[in-house]
Design a protein around this motif. Structure first.
Motif, PDB file in Angstrom:
ATOM      1  N   THR A  11      -9.646   4.540  -3.024  1.00 21.37           N
ATOM      2  CA  THR A  11      -8.679   5.611  -2.843  1.00 21.37           C
ATOM      3  C   THR A  11      -7.308   5.007  -2.569  1.00 21.37           C
ATOM      4  O   THR A  11      -7.195   3.835  -2.206  1.00 21.37           O
ATOM      5  N   ASP A  13      -5.579   5.441  -0.060  1.00 20.54           N
ATOM      6  CA  ASP A  13      -5.517   4.984   1.323  1.00 20.54           C
ATOM      7  C   ASP A  13      -6.531   3.874   1.624  1.00 20.54           C
ATOM      8  O   ASP A  13      -6.769   3.528   2.777  1.00 20.54           O
ATOM      9  N   TYR A  15      -9.978   3.197   0.698  1.00 17.47           N
ATOM     10  CA  TYR A  15     -11.411   3.325   0.978  1.00 17.47           C
ATOM     11  C   TYR A  15     -12.234   3.298  -0.313  1.00 17.47           C
ATOM     12  O   TYR A  15     -11.859   3.897  -1.316  1.00 17.47           O
ATOM     13  N   ALA A  18     -15.668   7.622   1.179  1.00 19.31           N
ATOM     14  CA  ALA A  18     -15.189   8.475   2.272  1.00 19.31           C
ATOM     15  C   ALA A  18     -16.264   8.504   3.358  1.00 19.31           C
ATOM     16  O   ALA A  18     -17.337   7.904   3.210  1.00 19.31           O
ATOM     17  N   ASP A  22     -19.580   8.960   1.024  1.00 12.63           N
ATOM     18  CA  ASP A  22     -19.284   9.883  -0.074  1.00 12.63           C
ATOM     19  C   ASP A  22     -18.345   9.230  -1.082  1.00 12.63           C
ATOM     20  O   ASP A  22     -17.219   8.858  -0.743  1.00 12.63           O
ATOM     21  N   TRP A  25     -15.150  11.491  -4.508  1.00  6.12           N
ATOM     22  CA  TRP A  25     -13.714  11.524  -4.783  1.00  6.12           C
ATOM     23  C   TRP A  25     -13.362  10.852  -6.101  1.00  6.12           C
ATOM     24  O   TRP A  25     -12.350  11.162  -6.708  1.00  6.12           O
ATOM     25  N   SER A  26     -14.197   9.942  -6.571  1.00 12.18           N
ATOM     26  CA  SER A  26     -13.865   9.198  -7.792  1.00 12.18           C
ATOM     27  C   SER A  26     -14.186   9.982  -9.059  1.00 12.18           C
ATOM     28  O   SER A  26     -13.643   9.683 -10.118  1.00 12.18           O
ATOM     29  N   VAL A 149      -6.063   9.730  -4.768  1.00  9.61           N
ATOM     30  CA  VAL A 149      -6.682  10.633  -3.806  1.00  9.61           C
ATOM     31  C   VAL A 149      -6.639   9.975  -2.428  1.00  9.61           C
ATOM     32  O   VAL A 149      -6.731   8.746  -2.323  1.00  9.61           O
ATOM     33  N   VAL A 151      -8.519  10.137   1.340  1.00 10.41           N
ATOM     34  CA  VAL A 151      -9.715  10.674   1.986  1.00 10.41           C
ATOM     35  C   VAL A 151      -9.660  10.569   3.512  1.00 10.41           C
ATOM     36  O   VAL A 151     -10.487  11.153   4.188  1.00 10.41           O
ATOM     37  N   GLY A 154     -13.391   6.270   6.146  1.00  7.23           N
ATOM     38  CA  GLY A 154     -14.625   5.920   5.464  1.00  7.23           C
ATOM     39  C   GLY A 154     -14.832   4.421   5.472  1.00  7.23           C
ATOM     40  O   GLY A 154     -14.547   3.750   6.454  1.00  7.23           O
TER      41      GLY A 154
END
Length: 188
Positions: A11, A13, A15, A18, A22, A25-26, A149, A151, A154
């Motif tokens: 991500t 940020d 990670y 998450a 999780d 998100w990808s 994205v 999250v 994570g």
């Protein structure tokens, strides 16, 4: 001496997963992103996995080429995944398959030994395993596919380090889906 490459999707940020492991998100990778990772894997002669990543990969890719909607790239990835030698580092599992060897002892000693051999580059995956290799100064290259994205927490791609690691930017490009690909080599 073999090169050790750590690469994953992450991500913005930082990670790879998450909270709760999780990775939803990808989403599904675009054809171009999937091809990038296929090319990355085809250039590797040995894959090193931590337990969690091994369990995720081995739950799908042994038969990924037999899925009804498998694309030609997914078929090639599945076949390459089965054929590429793999080493799984874990003290909690007792059996691996598909051209794979299990190491239950000192991961850093084994990775150091493997790096000293002649051969094609090795890839390493799994945050805990790669983090230990990072802290030991064993990673030669970082391959990062940064997704647009956030999250908020994570499993981080980078682990806490004892000292700074200086890098050289080798490549950067943007995929139309908004993913930015970057490659960095460790300065020695």
């Amino acid at each position: 001496m073999r090169k050790l490459i750590y690469g994953m999707n992450l991500t913005l940020d930082g990670y790879i997963a998450a909270a709760g492991d999780d990775i939803g998100w990808s989403g599904l990778p675009s054809d171009e992103l999937f091809q990038f990772w296929l090319d990355h894997e085809l250039a590797s002669g040995l894959s090193l996995y931590g337990r969690k990543l091994w369990e995720a990969m081995s739950s799908y890719w042994p038969t990924g080429d037999q899925q009804p909607n498998a694309t030609p790239a997914q078929i090639e990835f599945a076949r390459n995944w089965r054929d590429t030698p793999k080493v799984v580092f874990s003290s909690t599992i007792d059996k691996v398959d598909w051209n794979t060897r299990l190491v239950t002892g000192d991961a850093i000693a084994e990775i150091t030994r493997l790096k000293a051999e002649d051969g094609e580059p090795m890839t390493i995956g799994g945050a805990t395993l790669a983090g230990a290799a990072m802290r030991a100064g064993l990673i030669d290259e970082y391959v990062i596919a940064t997704h647009p994205v956030l999250v908020g927490g994570g499993t981080p791609f980078f682990s806490a380090l004892d000292s700074w690691v200086k890098l050289n930017l080798v490549e950067t490009r943007t995929i139309p889906c908004g993913v930015i690909l970057t490659r960095y080599e460790t300065r020695r």
